[in-house]
Scaffold this motif. Structure first.
Motif, PDB file in Angstrom:
ATOM      1  N   HIS A 218       0.893  -1.194   0.135  1.00 46.46           N
ATOM      2  CA  HIS A 218      -0.015  -0.039  -0.015  1.00 46.46           C
ATOM      3  C   HIS A 218       0.871   1.198  -0.069  1.00 46.46           C
ATOM      4  N   LYS A 219       1.969   1.057   0.343  1.00 43.11           N
ATOM      5  CA  LYS A 219       2.803   2.496   0.620  1.00 43.11           C
ATOM      6  C   LYS A 219       3.889   2.417  -0.441  1.00 43.11           C
ATOM      7  N   PHE A 220       4.365   1.366  -1.072  1.00 47.67           N
ATOM      8  CA  PHE A 220       5.252   1.165  -1.996  1.00 47.67           C
ATOM      9  C   PHE A 220       4.809   0.637  -3.463  1.00 47.67           C
ATOM     10  N   ASP A 221       3.602   0.193  -3.153  1.00 44.56           N
ATOM     11  CA  ASP A 221       2.898  -0.287  -4.498  1.00 44.56           C
ATOM     12  C   ASP A 221       3.770  -1.661  -5.075  1.00 44.56           C
ATOM     13  N   ASP A 222       4.392  -2.339  -4.125  1.00 38.75           N
ATOM     14  CA  ASP A 222       5.266  -3.318  -4.549  1.00 38.75           C
ATOM     15  C   ASP A 222       4.649  -4.580  -4.165  1.00 38.75           C
ATOM     16  N   ASN A 224       5.131  -7.818  -5.083  1.00 41.25           N
ATOM     17  CA  ASN A 224       6.009  -8.801  -5.079  1.00 41.25           C
ATOM     18  C   ASN A 224       7.088  -8.821  -3.823  1.00 41.25           C
ATOM     19  N   LYS A 225       7.469  -7.625  -3.500  1.00 39.37           N
ATOM     20  CA  LYS A 225       8.188  -7.392  -2.214  1.00 39.37           C
ATOM     21  C   LYS A 225       7.439  -7.954  -0.913  1.00 39.37           C
ATOM     22  N   GLY A 226       6.023  -7.586  -1.206  1.00 39.08           N
ATOM     23  CA  GLY A 226       5.166  -8.032   0.058  1.00 39.08           C
ATOM     24  C   GLY A 226       4.878  -9.397   0.020  1.00 39.08           C
ATOM     25  N   LEU A 227       4.918 -10.146  -1.074  1.00 44.27           N
ATOM     26  CA  LEU A 227       4.990 -11.593  -0.986  1.00 44.27           C
ATOM     27  C   LEU A 227       6.132 -12.240  -0.732  1.00 44.27           C
ATOM     28  N   LEU A 228       7.316 -11.584  -0.824  1.00 44.30           N
ATOM     29  CA  LEU A 228       8.678 -12.258  -0.553  1.00 44.30           C
ATOM     30  C   LEU A 228       8.575 -12.174   1.145  1.00 44.30           C
ATOM     31  N   ALA A 229       8.001 -10.994   1.745  1.00 49.06           N
ATOM     32  CA  ALA A 229       7.879 -10.943   3.226  1.00 49.06           C
ATOM     33  C   ALA A 229       7.108 -11.977   3.891  1.00 49.06           C
ATOM     34  N   LEU A 230       6.033 -12.056   3.227  1.00 50.26           N
ATOM     35  CA  LEU A 230       4.969 -13.240   3.744  1.00 50.26           C
ATOM     36  C   LEU A 230       5.531 -14.539   3.432  1.00 50.26           C
ATOM     37  N   ASN A 231       6.247 -14.728   2.351  1.00 52.80           N
ATOM     38  CA  ASN A 231       6.706 -16.259   2.091  1.00 52.80           C
ATOM     39  C   ASN A 231       8.071 -16.543   2.916  1.00 52.80           C
ATOM     40  N   LYS A 232       8.586 -15.422   3.307  1.00 52.99           N
ATOM     41  CA  LYS A 232       9.929 -15.669   4.393  1.00 52.99           C
ATOM     42  C   LYS A 232       9.024 -16.290   5.744  1.00 52.99           C
ATOM     43  N   PHE A 233       8.124 -15.631   6.148  1.00 52.97           N
ATOM     44  CA  PHE A 233       7.285 -16.504   7.339  1.00 52.97           C
ATOM     45  C   PHE A 233       6.819 -17.767   7.004  1.00 52.97           C
ATOM     46  N   ILE A 234       6.277 -17.811   5.911  1.00 48.62           N
ATOM     47  CA  ILE A 234       5.836 -19.401   5.356  1.00 48.62           C
ATOM     48  C   ILE A 234       6.930 -20.353   5.436  1.00 48.62           C
ATOM     49  N   ASP A 235       7.891 -19.963   4.700  1.00 45.17           N
ATOM     50  CA  ASP A 235       8.934 -20.831   4.826  1.00 45.17           C
ATOM     51  C   ASP A 235       9.557 -21.237   5.961  1.00 45.17           C
ATOM     52  N   GLY A 236      10.063 -20.182   6.777  1.00 41.20           N
ATOM     53  CA  GLY A 236      10.397 -20.390   8.069  1.00 41.20           C
ATOM     54  C   GLY A 236       9.557 -20.962   9.006  1.00 41.20           C
ATOM     55  N   SER A 237       8.296 -21.173   8.916  1.00 45.28           N
ATOM     56  CA  SER A 237       7.202 -22.030   9.527  1.00 45.28           C
ATOM     57  C   SER A 237       7.138 -23.424   9.334  1.00 45.28           C
ATOM     58  N   ARG A 238       7.410 -23.728   7.911  1.00 42.77           N
ATOM     59  CA  ARG A 238       7.552 -24.914   7.600  1.00 42.77           C
ATOM     60  C   ARG A 238       8.676 -25.630   7.828  1.00 42.77           C
ATOM     61  N   LYS A 239       9.769 -24.913   7.766  1.00 41.00           N
ATOM     62  CA  LYS A 239      11.145 -25.485   8.418  1.00 41.00           C
ATOM     63  C   LYS A 239      10.904 -25.996   9.901  1.00 41.00           C
ATOM     64  N   LEU A 240      10.300 -25.262  10.712  1.00 40.99           N
ATOM     65  CA  LEU A 240       9.993 -25.548  12.193  1.00 40.99           C
ATOM     66  C   LEU A 240       8.697 -26.335  12.320  1.00 40.99           C
ATOM     67  N   ASN A 241       8.368 -26.627  11.134  1.00 37.44           N
ATOM     68  CA  ASN A 241       6.945 -27.723  11.527  1.00 37.44           C
ATOM     69  C   ASN A 241       5.843 -27.052  12.151  1.00 37.44           C
ATOM     70  N   LYS A 242       5.753 -25.775  11.744  1.00 36.77           N
ATOM     71  CA  LYS A 242       4.643 -25.056  12.903  1.00 36.77           C
ATOM     72  C   LYS A 242       3.652 -24.714  11.873  1.00 36.77           C
ATOM     73  N   LEU A 243       2.616 -25.281  11.600  1.00 32.38           N
ATOM     74  CA  LEU A 243       1.447 -24.978  10.620  1.00 32.38           C
ATOM     75  C   LEU A 243       0.284 -24.853  11.603  1.00 32.38           C
ATOM     76  N   ASP A 244       0.317 -23.619  12.171  1.00 35.53           N
ATOM     77  CA  ASP A 244      -0.728 -23.330  13.308  1.00 35.53           C
ATOM     78  C   ASP A 244      -1.756 -22.219  12.670  1.00 35.53           C
ATOM     79  N   GLU A 245      -2.292 -21.523  13.413  1.00 37.47           N
ATOM     80  CA  GLU A 245      -3.265 -20.207  13.163  1.00 37.47           C
ATOM     81  C   GLU A 245      -2.365 -19.115  12.694  1.00 37.47           C
ATOM     82  N   HIS A 246      -1.179 -18.965  13.152  1.00 38.40           N
ATOM     83  CA  HIS A 246      -0.319 -18.140  12.382  1.00 38.40           C
ATOM     84  C   HIS A 246       0.128 -18.192  11.229  1.00 38.40           C
TER      85      HIS A 246
END
Length: 326
Positions: A218-222, A224-246
């Motif tokens: 919303h502030k930088f109209d990007d 793709n970078k927003g997706l990268l930030a979200l996927n960093k959390f997703i990838d980290g959670s998968r490595k930790l095997n924490k597929l929870d509500e977060h």
């Protein structure tokens, strides 16, 4: 008194006396005699230099009472060593009860040696146990302080994270009027938080990812970078095997961002993109069925369908109508 009892009594006396003597020898062997010079003044005002002897036990000057107690413990250790020698002779079938001069001299020699060795050995065992105990105590103390420091660092990091996330939220909700450079500073801080995400509580890590994605969107109209930030959390959670509500919350945001990208790109292969979104949402539903209400809205209208997924829902309808017409 039976002869055997008399003989056993003599042997016990030999064990006690010879063992104690060995212990005392080992005790005396620990002493050093230090001579200090001492200046004295005579009646004719002339100085005379004399010497005073200091007996030091293991290089330490002790009081008479302390020396008596330590000597007593060495004596007991010596008796214990002599008994150990006796048991060893029994186990080897070499112990003889006869009171000949040769046998008595042999046994007394062994008892003295056993008393001396027992006193030295038991003392070393005592020091070893004490050192081990002190080492364990120090280790426990270090671990305790380490845990305290870690807890302090974690608490400090949580305070910082809460402040950064709060700033990001206020910027997005227009509660704070920030320049682009100020917003970039918040983004940089959120990026740092994402790098430390594993050390953060899950809800802080999730909020940091979502806020960072929204700022990019919303502030930088990007997107793709927003997706990268979200996927960093997703990838980290998968490595930790924490597929929870977060995990589900961020995964839902990934689906929304991908839908927005597909809609904005107007690509011919949009169907492939929506199929990917469908897989993402199916995974989210498999973990938390309540996500379905966020996609389509609840039957009782308590939850409205997310507007970011309108293009995805339209695609689903077109797919369904295409199948029915065929």
């Amino acid at each position: 008194m039976p002869i055997e009892s008399f003989v056993l009594g003599i042997h016990l006396i030999m064990i006690f006396l010879a063992g104690a003597f060995g212990g005392i020898l080992e005790f005396l062997n620990r002493f050093d005699l230090i001579r200090d010079s001492k200046s004295t003044e005579s009646n004719h005002n002339s100085h005379h230099v004399g010497y005073r002897a200091h007996p030091l036990y293991d290089k330490v000057e002790l009081s008479f009472r302390e020396l008596v107690w330590i000597g007593f413990t060495h004596t007991l250790h010596g008796v214990g060593g002599a008994f150990a020698v006796t048991l060893s002779l029994f186990s080897l079938n070499q112990f003889k009860l006869e009171l000949t001069d040769e046998n008595q001299l042999f046994l007394i020699s062994l008892y003295v040696i056993g008393g001396y060795g027992g006193s030295r050995f038991l003392d070393k065992v005592k020091y070893s146990i004490e050192n081990q105990f002190q080492k364990s105590a120090r280790q426990m103390e270090e671990n305790l302080f380490s845990r305290i420091d870690t807890a302090r660092e974690k608490a400090s990091l949580e305070v910082i994270a809460s402040d950064i996330i709060s700033q990001a939220y206020n910027v997005l909700e227009m509660k704070l009027d920030k320049s682009r450079s100020d917003i970039q500073h918040i983004v940089d801080d959120l990026e740092d938080l994402m790098d430390k995400g594993v050390t953060l509580p899950r809800h802080f890590w999730r909020k940091a990812a979502i806020m960072l994605g929204r700022l990019y969107r919303h502030k930088f109209d990007d997107l793709n970078k927003g997706l990268l930030a979200l996927n960093k959390f997703i990838d980290g959670s998968r490595k930790l095997n924490k597929l929870d509500e977060h995990f589900v919350a961020v995964l839902f945001n990934v689906a929304c961002y991908k839908t927005e990208l597909i809609k904005n790109s107007k690509a011919e292969n949009a169907s492939e993109g929506f199929q990917e979104v469908e897989k993402i949402l199916e995974e989210a539903i498999s973990i938390s069925p309540a996500v379905r209400d966020q996609i389509y809205g609840s039957d009782d209208s308590s939850t409205t369908a997310d507007k970011d997924l309108k293009a995805y829902r339209d695609w689903q309808k077109s797919q369904a109508s295409g199948q029915s017409s065929s």
